[in-house]
Scaffold this motif. Structure first.
Motif, mmCIF file in Angstrom:
data_model
loop_
_atom_site.group_PDB
_atom_site.id
_atom_site.type_symbol
_atom_site.label_atom_id
_atom_site.label_comp_id
_atom_site.label_asym_id
_atom_site.label_seq_id
_atom_site.Cartn_x
_atom_site.Cartn_y
_atom_site.Cartn_z
ATOM 1 N N ASP A 90 -0.357 4.791 -7.023
ATOM 2 C CA ASP A 90 -1.517 4.496 -7.859
ATOM 3 C C ASP A 90 -2.785 5.077 -7.227
ATOM 4 O OD1 ASP A 90 0.067 2.915 -9.602
ATOM 5 O OD2 ASP A 90 -0.126 1.203 -8.217
ATOM 6 N N PRO A 91 -3.697 5.605 -8.048
ATOM 7 C CA PRO A 91 -4.958 6.102 -7.499
ATOM 8 C C PRO A 91 -5.807 4.969 -6.913
ATOM 9 C CG PRO A 91 -5.019 6.145 -9.899
ATOM 10 C CD PRO A 91 -3.621 5.772 -9.512
ATOM 11 N N THR A 92 -6.723 5.352 -6.065
ATOM 12 C CA THR A 92 -7.667 4.394 -5.487
ATOM 13 C C THR A 92 -8.907 4.343 -6.365
ATOM 14 O OG1 THR A 92 -6.854 4.806 -3.266
ATOM 15 C CG2 THR A 92 -9.076 3.880 -3.448
ATOM 16 N N ASP B 66 -2.918 2.538 -3.623
ATOM 17 C CA ASP B 66 -4.031 1.665 -3.235
ATOM 18 C C ASP B 66 -3.594 0.454 -2.416
ATOM 19 O OD1 ASP B 66 -2.680 0.517 -5.344
ATOM 20 O OD2 ASP B 66 -4.476 0.045 -6.502
ATOM 21 N N ASN B 67 -2.297 0.129 -2.411
ATOM 22 C CA ASN B 67 -1.897 -1.081 -1.690
ATOM 23 C C ASN B 67 -0.426 -1.121 -1.292
ATOM 24 O OD1 ASN B 67 -0.721 -1.470 -4.156
ATOM 25 N ND2 ASN B 67 -1.785 -3.369 -4.663
#
Ligand SMILES: [Ca+2]
Ligand SMILES: [Ca+2]
Ligand SMILES: [Ca+2]
Length: 112
Positions: A64-66, A57-58
């Protein structure tokens, strides 16, 4: 999802326009107040070996999932109505006669 493939990406290049997509929100998503998903990218190196990554996500180094938070809209309403039961049919209320109540409950929000 639409777009692609990206024909070539030189070192350091960033492509933000080739791929795009949307997702249609389901009732279960609204009830969960969130949609979570991830993308996977696969490319070929000069030897035609696959190189792949799972989206973050970043960060370019995490996986990591969004998560998309959905605003909660939970509401309920009730209407109560009554009927006098003139059980002896004389047009008047006496001790022992009854009132019947009915209830109409409505989910006026967006969540189950
Ligand atoms: Ca992250
Ligand atoms: Ca990643
Ligand atoms: Ca009566």
């Amino acid at each position: 999802m639409t777009g692609g493939p990206i024909t070539s990406l030189v070192p350091g290049a960033i492509d933000t326009t080739t791929f795009s997509g949307s997702y249609t929100i389901q009732q279960s998503d609204i009830d969960n107040l969130q949609v979570t998903n991830q993308a996977i990218v696969t490319g070929q190196d000069p030897d035609n070996n696959n190189v792949t990554d799972t989206s973050d996500d970043n960060s370019p180094i995490e996986n990591d999932p969004t998560d998309t938070d959905l605003p909660e809209d939970s509401e309920i309403s009730i209407i109560k109505t009554s009927v006098f039961n003139d059980e002896n049919g004389d047009g008047f209320a006496q001790l022992g006669e009854t009132i019947s109540y009915s209830f109409e409950v409505t989910n006026s929000g967006a969540t189950t």
